[in-house]
Motif scaffolding. Sequence first.
Motif, short mmCIF file in Angstrom:
data_model
loop_
_atom_site.label_atom_id
_atom_site.label_comp_id
_atom_site.label_asym_id
_atom_site.label_seq_id
_atom_site.Cartn_x
_atom_site.Cartn_y
_atom_site.Cartn_z
N VAL A 173 0.86 -1.18 0.00
CA VAL A 173 0.00 0.00 0.00
C VAL A 173 0.90 1.24 0.00
O VAL A 173 1.62 1.50 0.95
CB VAL A 173 -0.93 0.03 1.24
CG1 VAL A 173 -1.81 1.27 1.21
CG2 VAL A 173 -1.76 -1.24 1.30
N ASP A 174 0.85 1.96 -1.09
CA ASP A 174 1.63 3.18 -1.26
C ASP A 174 0.89 4.30 -0.53
O ASP A 174 -0.24 4.63 -0.88
CB ASP A 174 1.74 3.48 -2.76
CG ASP A 174 2.78 4.51 -3.09
OD1 ASP A 174 3.06 5.39 -2.25
OD2 ASP A 174 3.31 4.45 -4.22
N VAL A 175 1.52 4.87 0.51
CA VAL A 175 0.86 5.89 1.31
C VAL A 175 1.37 7.30 1.01
O VAL A 175 1.21 8.21 1.82
CB VAL A 175 0.96 5.58 2.83
CG1 VAL A 175 0.24 4.29 3.16
CG2 VAL A 175 2.40 5.55 3.30
N SER A 196 -2.41 2.18 -4.43
CA SER A 196 -2.03 3.53 -4.05
C SER A 196 -3.19 4.14 -3.27
O SER A 196 -4.32 4.17 -3.75
CB SER A 196 -1.74 4.37 -5.29
OG SER A 196 -1.48 5.71 -4.92
N LYS A 197 -2.90 4.58 -2.05
CA LYS A 197 -3.92 5.23 -1.21
C LYS A 197 -3.45 6.64 -0.90
O LYS A 197 -2.89 6.93 0.15
CB LYS A 197 -4.14 4.43 0.08
CG LYS A 197 -4.90 3.14 -0.12
CD LYS A 197 -6.32 3.43 -0.54
CE LYS A 197 -7.14 2.18 -0.68
NZ LYS A 197 -8.46 2.43 -1.22
N ILE A 230 -0.78 14.49 8.86
CA ILE A 230 -1.96 15.33 8.67
C ILE A 230 -2.51 14.98 7.29
O ILE A 230 -1.98 15.41 6.27
CB ILE A 230 -1.62 16.83 8.76
CG1 ILE A 230 -0.97 17.15 10.11
CG2 ILE A 230 -2.88 17.66 8.54
CD1 ILE A 230 -0.46 18.57 10.23
N PRO A 231 -3.56 14.15 7.26
CA PRO A 231 -4.12 13.74 5.96
C PRO A 231 -4.80 14.90 5.24
O PRO A 231 -5.18 15.89 5.84
CB PRO A 231 -5.12 12.65 6.32
CG PRO A 231 -5.41 12.80 7.77
CD PRO A 231 -4.28 13.56 8.39
N GLU A 251 -11.73 10.71 4.29
CA GLU A 251 -11.19 9.83 3.24
C GLU A 251 -10.06 8.95 3.80
O GLU A 251 -9.94 7.79 3.42
CB GLU A 251 -10.69 10.66 2.05
CG GLU A 251 -11.79 11.28 1.24
CD GLU A 251 -12.69 10.24 0.57
OE1 GLU A 251 -12.17 9.29 -0.01
OE2 GLU A 251 -13.92 10.40 0.65
N ALA A 252 -9.26 9.51 4.69
CA ALA A 252 -8.18 8.74 5.30
C ALA A 252 -8.76 7.59 6.14
O ALA A 252 -8.27 6.45 6.07
CB ALA A 252 -7.30 9.64 6.16
#
Length: 140
Positions: free
Chosen positions: A39-41, A70-71, A84-85, A90-91
């Motif tokens: 999972v690409d963060v 990809s997230k 801090i998203p 959505e996060a």
Amino acid sequence: MKIKDIAKTRCILTFGYGNRKDYDAFLEYLQKFDVECVVDVRMVPRAWSRKWYGDKIKIFCELNNIEYISKTALGNTSGKENWIPINQEEANKALHEIAQIAQTGNVLLLCAEINPNRCHRKEVADCLGNLVSMPVKHLE
């Protein structure tokens, strides 16, 4: 818990590619820990090297029978290690989606910063680990 024991136990893993020029260490960890999903963060799945662009990593993972996701909602707007998203709702949705995947196999959170103590992926991994009650192991 020793690395050998963690490799046999389902867990949340993290990896920072840093300035690596190849996938050698990345692949070694993927295989050693039986990673089923990367999972690409990163907020923007791009890098100084085209090799670490999301589309290239996806191809590499697929060639090794590993899912790549990809997230971008798990990306970081702070520019520092504190997470801090872009959008908290959505996060949270993305974390729950990854939590479902983590229930069936090892998940590796990928970001650029090699040192997990200087990367937001540490906070993301802790949130995910708490959500699914699994240990977190920072590989690099």
